[in-house]
Design an enzyme around this catalytic site. Structure first.
Site, PDB file in Angstrom:
ATOM      1  N   GLY A  13       0.887  -1.225   0.034  1.00 55.63           N
ATOM      2  CA  GLY A  13       0.140  -0.030  -0.035  1.00 55.63           C
ATOM      3  C   GLY A  13       0.914   1.248  -0.037  1.00 55.63           C
ATOM      4  O   GLY A  13       1.934   1.148   0.463  1.00 55.63           O
TER       5      GLY A  13
ATOM      6  N   HIS B 148      -3.883   1.767   7.970  1.00 52.68           N
ATOM      7  CA  HIS B 148      -2.536   2.028   7.748  1.00 52.68           C
ATOM      8  C   HIS B 148      -2.353   3.291   6.860  1.00 52.68           C
ATOM      9  O   HIS B 148      -1.742   4.504   7.088  1.00 52.68           O
ATOM     10  CB  HIS B 148      -1.465   1.201   7.527  1.00 52.68           C
ATOM     11  CG  HIS B 148      -0.068   1.487   7.410  1.00 52.68           C
ATOM     12  ND1 HIS B 148       0.759   0.816   8.385  1.00 52.68           N
ATOM     13  CD2 HIS B 148       0.468   2.310   6.774  1.00 52.68           C
ATOM     14  CE1 HIS B 148       2.205   1.434   7.989  1.00 52.68           C
ATOM     15  NE2 HIS B 148       1.896   2.122   6.933  1.00 52.68           N
ATOM     16  N   GLU B 149      -2.949   3.242   5.626  1.00 53.40           N
ATOM     17  CA  GLU B 149      -2.998   4.142   4.571  1.00 53.40           C
ATOM     18  C   GLU B 149      -3.537   5.370   5.041  1.00 53.40           C
ATOM     19  O   GLU B 149      -3.233   6.649   4.705  1.00 53.40           O
ATOM     20  CB  GLU B 149      -3.208   3.701   3.074  1.00 53.40           C
ATOM     21  CG  GLU B 149      -2.392   2.724   2.552  1.00 53.40           C
ATOM     22  CD  GLU B 149      -1.108   2.738   2.732  1.00 53.40           C
ATOM     23  OE1 GLU B 149      -0.588   3.851   2.959  1.00 53.40           O
ATOM     24  OE2 GLU B 149      -0.387   1.899   3.008  1.00 53.40           O
TER      25      GLU B 149
ATOM     26  N   HIS C  60      -1.762   7.757   7.291  1.00 52.50           N
ATOM     27  CA  HIS C  60      -0.726   8.542   6.493  1.00 52.50           C
ATOM     28  C   HIS C  60      -1.529   9.859   6.197  1.00 52.50           C
ATOM     29  O   HIS C  60      -0.918  10.736   6.184  1.00 52.50           O
ATOM     30  CB  HIS C  60      -0.144   7.596   5.191  1.00 52.50           C
ATOM     31  CG  HIS C  60       1.052   6.909   5.456  1.00 52.50           C
ATOM     32  ND1 HIS C  60       2.181   7.077   5.976  1.00 52.50           N
ATOM     33  CD2 HIS C  60       1.152   5.473   5.247  1.00 52.50           C
ATOM     34  CE1 HIS C  60       2.778   6.221   6.282  1.00 52.50           C
ATOM     35  NE2 HIS C  60       2.356   4.947   5.853  1.00 52.50           N
TER      36      HIS C  60
ATOM     37  N   LEU D 299       6.854   1.868   4.423  1.00 55.22           N
ATOM     38  CA  LEU D 299       8.171   2.136   3.290  1.00 55.22           C
ATOM     39  C   LEU D 299       8.683   3.441   3.961  1.00 55.22           C
ATOM     40  O   LEU D 299       9.579   3.904   3.566  1.00 55.22           O
ATOM     41  CB  LEU D 299       7.414   2.337   2.056  1.00 55.22           C
ATOM     42  CG  LEU D 299       6.753   1.021   1.405  1.00 55.22           C
ATOM     43  CD1 LEU D 299       6.046   1.490   0.226  1.00 55.22           C
ATOM     44  CD2 LEU D 299       7.986  -0.049   1.182  1.00 55.22           C
TER      45      LEU D 299
HETATM   46 ZN    ZN Z   1       3.252   3.147   5.828  1.00 55.93          ZN
END
Ligand code: ZN
Length: 182
Positions: free
Chosen positions: A46, A137-138, A141, A96
């Site tokens: 993702g 999770h995304e 962000h 990431l």
């Molecule tokens: Zn992440």
């Protein structure tokens, strides 16, 4: 399409709260394509626009790319909103934007998501398990949050201390990943 550089902690742009997309135009379509290419190249399952320095509410996901190859289950989602959440799941997460660190994070196990696709379809989808976790999770962000903001202060401090040490000494090449890099 192009692979864009992924911002890493502690880049202040990772703390920016992304804004709703008002027009599903060519810019958003190109952003989605670049983000998908960037996610597969990383590789991750993702990616949020925040991570490539674009403060738009856009995420891409493909939680099956490892087993089934890239592209088959690719989702490009604009202005995603979680309408319902239930249960609890704990997955070992990596990110990431937070290199060489993983931690168990508790999130909802099932969610109902509403979003737009870049070609102007309004969609609703149910997700559970890793798929639900990756979406949450995304979305974090897009709200300027990292998964390390959801773990204990002790673990976060250990991570920061280790990063400072690595910055002084130079980083070793990263080892194989066993967790879910989202
Ligand atoms: Zn992440």
């Amino acid at each position: 399409m192009a692979v864009r550089p992924i911002l890493t902690y502690p880049d202040p742009r990772l703390k920016v709260v992304a804004g709703d997309v008002a027009n599903l135009d060519g810019r958003i379509a190109a952003l989605c394509d670049d983000m998908a290419e960037t996610m597969y190249a990383a590789p991750g399952i993702g990616l949020a626009a925040t991570q490539v320095g674009d403060p738009s509410r856009v995420i891409v996901l493909d939680v099956h790319s490892k087993e089934e190859g890239p592209g088959k289950h690719l989702l490009k989602l604009v202005n995603p909103v979680i309408a319902e959440r239930e249960g609890e799941a704990a997955f070992e997460e990596g990110c990431l934007s937070v290199p060489d660190f993983t931690a168990e994070v508790k999130r909802a196990n099932r969610i109902l998501l509403r979003a737009w696709t870049p070609d102007e379809k309004e969609i609703e989808l149910e997700a559970d398990g890793l798929f639900a976790v990756a979406i949450q999770h995304e979305l974090d962000h897009l709200d300027g949050k990292l998964f390390i903001d959801r773990i204990s202060r002790l673990k976060r401090d250990l991570y920061r201390a280790r990063q400072r040490k690595l910055d002084r000494q130079g980083r070793p090449p990263s080892s194989g990943r066993t967790s879910h890099v989202i």
